[in-house]
Design a protein around this motif. Structure first.
Motif, PDB file in Angstrom:
ATOM      1  N   ASP A 151      25.149  36.304  70.585  1.00 48.01           N
ATOM      2  CA  ASP A 151      26.362  36.506  69.788  1.00 48.01           C
ATOM      3  C   ASP A 151      27.616  35.933  70.440  1.00 48.01           C
ATOM      4  O   ASP A 151      28.721  36.127  69.935  1.00 48.01           O
ATOM      5  CB  ASP A 151      26.573  37.998  69.540  1.00 48.01           C
ATOM      6  CG  ASP A 151      25.571  38.525  68.541  1.00 48.01           C
ATOM      7  OD1 ASP A 151      25.317  37.816  67.558  1.00 48.01           O
ATOM      8  OD2 ASP A 151      25.020  39.620  68.760  1.00 48.01           O
ATOM      9  N   ALA A 152      27.469  35.236  71.567  1.00 47.43           N
ATOM     10  CA  ALA A 152      28.661  34.738  72.264  1.00 47.43           C
ATOM     11  C   ALA A 152      29.149  33.440  71.629  1.00 47.43           C
ATOM     12  O   ALA A 152      28.364  32.660  71.084  1.00 47.43           O
ATOM     13  CB  ALA A 152      28.332  34.514  73.733  1.00 47.43           C
ATOM     14  N   TYR A 153      30.445  33.235  71.685  1.00 44.88           N
ATOM     15  CA  TYR A 153      31.022  31.946  71.287  1.00 44.88           C
ATOM     16  C   TYR A 153      31.109  31.056  72.530  1.00 44.88           C
ATOM     17  O   TYR A 153      31.247  31.571  73.650  1.00 44.88           O
ATOM     18  CB  TYR A 153      32.413  32.145  70.702  1.00 44.88           C
ATOM     19  CG  TYR A 153      32.402  32.785  69.342  1.00 44.88           C
ATOM     20  CD1 TYR A 153      32.090  32.027  68.223  1.00 44.88           C
ATOM     21  CD2 TYR A 153      32.681  34.136  69.190  1.00 44.88           C
ATOM     22  CE1 TYR A 153      32.062  32.610  66.972  1.00 44.88           C
ATOM     23  CE2 TYR A 153      32.655  34.728  67.944  1.00 44.88           C
ATOM     24  CZ  TYR A 153      32.347  33.958  66.829  1.00 44.88           C
ATOM     25  OH  TYR A 153      32.314  34.522  65.596  1.00 44.88           O
ATOM     26  N   PRO A 154      31.065  29.725  72.347  1.00 43.62           N
ATOM     27  CA  PRO A 154      31.086  28.835  73.522  1.00 43.62           C
ATOM     28  C   PRO A 154      32.247  29.124  74.481  1.00 43.62           C
ATOM     29  O   PRO A 154      32.078  29.061  75.686  1.00 43.62           O
ATOM     30  CB  PRO A 154      31.220  27.448  72.893  1.00 43.62           C
ATOM     31  CG  PRO A 154      30.559  27.578  71.570  1.00 43.62           C
ATOM     32  CD  PRO A 154      30.829  28.976  71.112  1.00 43.62           C
ATOM     33  N   PHE A 155      33.437  29.488  73.951  1.00 38.92           N
ATOM     34  CA  PHE A 155      34.567  29.678  74.859  1.00 38.92           C
ATOM     35  C   PHE A 155      34.404  30.906  75.747  1.00 38.92           C
ATOM     36  O   PHE A 155      35.094  31.054  76.747  1.00 38.92           O
ATOM     37  CB  PHE A 155      35.889  29.750  74.084  1.00 38.92           C
ATOM     38  CG  PHE A 155      36.091  31.017  73.306  1.00 38.92           C
ATOM     39  CD1 PHE A 155      36.676  32.116  73.919  1.00 38.92           C
ATOM     40  CD2 PHE A 155      35.695  31.124  71.983  1.00 38.92           C
ATOM     41  CE1 PHE A 155      36.868  33.289  73.216  1.00 38.92           C
ATOM     42  CE2 PHE A 155      35.874  32.287  71.276  1.00 38.92           C
ATOM     43  CZ  PHE A 155      36.463  33.379  71.896  1.00 38.92           C
ATOM     44  N   GLU A 156      33.481  31.779  75.374  1.00 43.44           N
ATOM     45  CA  GLU A 156      33.265  32.970  76.203  1.00 43.44           C
ATOM     46  C   GLU A 156      32.332  32.690  77.380  1.00 43.44           C
ATOM     47  O   GLU A 156      32.126  33.552  78.216  1.00 43.44           O
ATOM     48  CB  GLU A 156      32.667  34.097  75.347  1.00 43.44           C
ATOM     49  CG  GLU A 156      33.621  34.578  74.270  1.00 43.44           C
ATOM     50  CD  GLU A 156      32.966  35.567  73.310  1.00 43.44           C
ATOM     51  OE1 GLU A 156      33.682  36.449  72.845  1.00 43.44           O
ATOM     52  OE2 GLU A 156      31.759  35.444  73.036  1.00 43.44           O
ATOM     53  N   LEU A 157      31.745  31.488  77.397  1.00 41.36           N
ATOM     54  CA  LEU A 157      30.769  31.176  78.439  1.00 41.36           C
ATOM     55  C   LEU A 157      31.375  30.196  79.439  1.00 41.36           C
ATOM     56  O   LEU A 157      32.259  29.412  79.099  1.00 41.36           O
ATOM     57  CB  LEU A 157      29.525  30.543  77.805  1.00 41.36           C
ATOM     58  CG  LEU A 157      28.820  31.386  76.739  1.00 41.36           C
ATOM     59  CD1 LEU A 157      27.681  30.588  76.121  1.00 41.36           C
ATOM     60  CD2 LEU A 157      28.295  32.671  77.334  1.00 41.36           C
TER      61      LEU A 157
END
Lengths: 562, 294
Positions: A151-157
């Motif tokens: 459920d993560a968005y790329p900017f959270e990684l």
């Protein structure tokens, strides 16, 4: 090599239609990839290594076309396949990983959904098990808690995490060939190591073949079976990776190997054989020029979501500011070059921005030549009399030059502001002197940045930084965007300029090999604090802190020189 | 800025721009067509009044409401005035209104947007709220109100047209300036000792010019339509001066009775002008952008 290669490229020539007529980007390329083999394609920018891979995938842009030669992938002629056939091949048979993992992911879709998209496109999963399969793909690239990360968005990684997701995307449909185009450029050394090991491991597990495109001979040496060296659109050498480093046959390969920084050599050893450069003059560091005491930079945290603002614990967590730089103290002496080393996010850029007085510290003092410049607000410092004495060379030479200024105008900018009254002719003469000092041909002075190569732009940036004869120059990864042979020249230039003009350097970098070559002392930073400091040879050869050891262990094993 | 070291550059900057413009125009037939149309409009605006066969204001009661013929190419109106002459002569007035209103809004809106994006803080909030307030009105009704309140003159049409376009310019300039605020070359300019104001004007403004150019060509067509619209409903340019909007209004009543040419030709001229400005944007950007000059 097996009799029938998985991918057979022969006589490939790619042309681009440009304003100045047709240009051949690559010419007469021959390369084979056997099943289960890892092939390294090594070359500097403009050598045509990316164009070759784009031609194989048939994703050249509109101006480019395959003029000659053939690309055969497990019996299918890709060079004259239709777009429809290529759609089936891409992703399912051949996958690609690009350089910038963040750019390769859709920023507004959850990573799990993006993997599902690929699975659905190639009919690899039904609607019932698709979520399971996506999570499984994430698990296979060693992402911890794949159920949550779905459920993560790329900017959270982080960058390394994003690259893992991109690898998961590329491998979701079990392709037979993976093309990795500079997969670890821009990642930290430890992340690079993890990502490369992951690729190699997955390749081995699935019997896949891999083409690793890189500018880094060391990386290719460490992870590939065979290496193809390209120069100016041609293949100059193909050999097993062990052989190529023991007996490089082509002059260009030897030049590349010489230019690659490695332990146990001096700066001059990077230059091509037969260069007649004088030995670098070494000056003893003098009195302290810059003293930093208890430097702190805090940023306010933002509440994660609207709901979090109503929760007491989340509000309290947000009230504690984030410390990017946490109590840093060190000094730089006159004529000394100090290396500041650490991985991305360790606060080294924040530190250099504060020293440059582009950013105000939260606490602590920055004493430059007896004066606390940390107390002067950054907004006012631009016109402060000490401004000319502290200058900077930026990481990205393209981004740091105004696209609308010619090289001469860019170099003249600080002179116009601080050089005092000067006639146009005198200014021009001064610019030409500076260009000559940094080795920039004078006829390039009237060009715009986009008409200059990376190395030339770096020289313009250096000329601008030394125009006012500063005492301290902060070098923020000045060679990270450059090819190794250009890097070798620029590093030597920097060392010569320092001796010539008596400057001090603060050299910010994540490349330990480069730091070893150019710095007298080294500071290793982690999470805003200093974990280790000492002379370059002490820290890098006999590291005391675990973190430093980890950094050194992550370096790809440099090719052994004969 | 006076000491720009350009004296040694072999071809002058102007000559280089000219040859680049020629390349851009030759490279794309649509751009070439649009620039041809623009040349025609400018020619009509400059020399039209001297070249037209009839006085655009002179009525001729013996030749009212004549259909297009060899004598009167576009026919005549209720007062016997030659429509071809009036359409050509009107070009000057319409172009003056649109060009000056766009120039006005380009200067004020562009600078306000750059200030908002580059400095942020209270400037950003003030500019943003002004733009929001203007956007909250139906724009044409707002222009009507401004002209009705200030008075029925060409100057007021220009001001009204500029005001309703302000948010478009301010917002585009703000977005582009705030992206570049943290760019390396802006930091480098600070290190060289440039003040913030100088950075905004010499580093930010020239770099967002290509995007503003596209915006400019789009609003130019809109400005012409707006001016004609105001005249059409009786606000703005007053009869008998020839203006496309008034002429369409004058002819509108006669379409039903079969005199279609009175409204059609000025309407066609209006359409071509708007079309031309909308097409020109991409070409203009390519000319202004040095990155395209390889």
């Amino acid at each position: 090599m097996t009799a029938i290669p998985l991918l057979d490229v022969s006589g490939l020539t790619v042309e681009f239609a440009t304003r100045r007529g047709v240009v051949e980007a690559v010419r007469d390329i021959d390369l084979q990839v056997a099943k289960g083999e890892t092939l390294g394609v090594v070359g500097e920018s403009g050598s045509g290594k990316s164009v070759t891979s784009y031609a194989v995938m048939r994703i050249l842009d509109r101006a480019g076309r395959i003029a000659n030669g053939s690309v055969v992938f497990s019996g299918v002629a890709l060079h004259d396949a239709t777009e429809r056939q290529m759609c089936d091949v891409r992703g399912r048979e051949i996958s690609m990983i690009f350089q910038n993992p963040r750019a390769a992911l859709n920023p507004i879709r959850r990573v799990g959904q993006q993997i599902e998209d690929v699975l659905r496109q190639h009919a690899q999963a039904g609607s019932l098990d698709i979520r399971e399969k996506a999570i499984d793909a994430l698990r296979q690239v060693r992402i911890a808690n794949p159920e949550e990360r779905y459920d993560a968005y790329p900017f959270e990684l982080s960058g390394g995490m994003c690259q893992r997701v991109v690898i998961a995307l590329a491998l979701a449909c079990r392709p037979k060939l993976l093309i990795a185009d500079e997969p670890t450029t821009g990642l930290d050394a430890t992340t690079q190591k993890a990502v490369m090991e992951l690729i190699v491991e997955l390749t081995r597990e699935r019997g896949m073949s891999t083409i690793l495109i890189t500018h880094d001979l060391g990386l290719a040496a460490a992870y590939c079976d065979r290496v193809v060296v390209m120069e100016k659109g041609r293949v100059v050498e193909t050999a097993a990776s062990r052989d190529i480093f023991d007996h490089p046959a082509h002059a260009y390969t030897r030049k590349l190997m010489r230019a690659t920084p490695r332990p146990g050599i001096g700066l001059r050893d990077l230059l091509p054989e037969g260069s007649d450069a004088q030995p670098i003059q070494h000056s003893e560091p003098g009195a302290p020029l810059l003293t930093v005491k208890g430097l702190v930079k805090e940023y306010a945290r933002k509440p994660a979501s609207l709901f979090a603002r109503f929760s007491k614990t989340a509000r309290e967590a947000a009230a504690v500011p984030f410390r990017a730089v946490d109590g840093l103290s060190f000094e730089i002496r006159r004529g000394e070059s100090l290396g500041l080393v650490g991985e991305s996010g360790c606060g080294k850029s924040t530190t250099s921005m504060m020293l440059m007085r582009l950013l105000d510290p939260t606490a602590g003092s920055i004493i430059f030549d007896g004066q606390d410049i940390g107390a002067i607000p950054s907004g006012a410092f631009a016109q402060y009399p000490l401004r000319p004495r502290i200058q900077m060379v930026f990481q990205d030479p393209t981004d740091s030059l105004n696209p609308r200024y010619t090289a001469a105008r860019a170099i003249a900018d600080p002179l116009l502001r601080f050089g005092g009254p000067m006639t146009a002719a005198a200014l021009r003469t001064r610019c030409e002197d500076l260009a000559a000092t940094v080795g920039l041909p004078l006829d390039l002075l009237d060009r715009f940045p986009h008409q200059l190569s990376g190395g030339q732009k770096a020289r313009v940036g250096i000329a601008r930084a030394i125009a006012l004869k500063p005492d301290l120059v902060v070098l923020d990864e000045p060679t990270a965007a450059l090819d190794v042979s250009v890097q070798a020249l620029v590093l030597n230039l920097l060392a010569d300029l320092k001796a010539q003009l008596g400057m001090s350097y603060l050299f910010v970098s994540h490349d330990l090999h480069v730091v070893r070559l150019i710095c007298d002392r080294v500071i290793v930073m982690k999470s805003g604090r200093i974990v280790e400091q000492g002379t370059a040879s002490d820290v890098l050869d006999h590291p005391q802190a675990d973190y430093t050891r980890e950094l050194i262990a992550a370096l790809p094993k440099a090719p052994a020189r004969n | 800025m006076s000491a720009l070291p350009v004296q040694k550059s072999p071809p002058s900057a102007f000559a280089a721009t000219l040859s680049h413009a020629r390349y851009v125009i030759a490279g794309d037939p649509v751009t070439a067509f649009a620039f041809g149309l623009l040349a025609l409009l400018i020619f009509a605006a400059l020399f039209g009044p001297a070249l037209v066969p009839y006085d655009p204001l002179a009525s001729d009661t013996s030749a009212t409401l004549q259909a297009p013929s060899l004598r009167h190419w576009f026919g005549t109106d209720q007062l016997g005035r030659d429509i071809f002459s009036r359409v050509v002569v009107a070009t000057r007035l319409d172009l003056i209104i649109s060009v000056s209103s766009v120039a006005l809004v380009f200067a004020f809106g562009g600078l306000a947007g750059i200030a908002a994006g580059f400095f942020g803080g209270w400037i950003d909030r003030v500019v943003g709220r002004i733009a929001d307030t203007i956007m909250a009105f139906p724009l044409f009704v707002l222009a009507m109100g401004i002209v009705a309140a200030l008075g029925n003159t060409v100057t007021n049409i220009v001001i009204a047209t500029a005001i309703i376009n302000f948010p478009l310019y301010a917002r585009v300039a703000r977005a582009e300036a705030s992206v570049r605020r943290e760019a390396g070359f802006v930091m480098a300019a600070r290190l060289s000792g440039n003040s913030d104001l100088r950075i905004a004007l010499t580093s930010i403004l020239p770099n967002i010019l290509p995007i503003m150019m596209v915006q400019m060509s789009l609003t130019m067509g809109y400005a012409i339509l707006n001016a004609a619209g105001l005249s059409f409903i009786g606000l703005g340019v007053r009869p008998p001066s020839p203006e496309w909007g008034i002429m369409v209004a004058e002819g509108a009543a006669s379409i039903i009775s079969g005199e279609w040419w009175i409204a059609l030709f000025p309407g066609l001229a209006l359409m071509l002008a708007v079309f031309c400005f909308n097409l020109i944007g991409d070409g203009l950007r390519d000319i202004v952008d040095p990155q395209r000059r390889t």
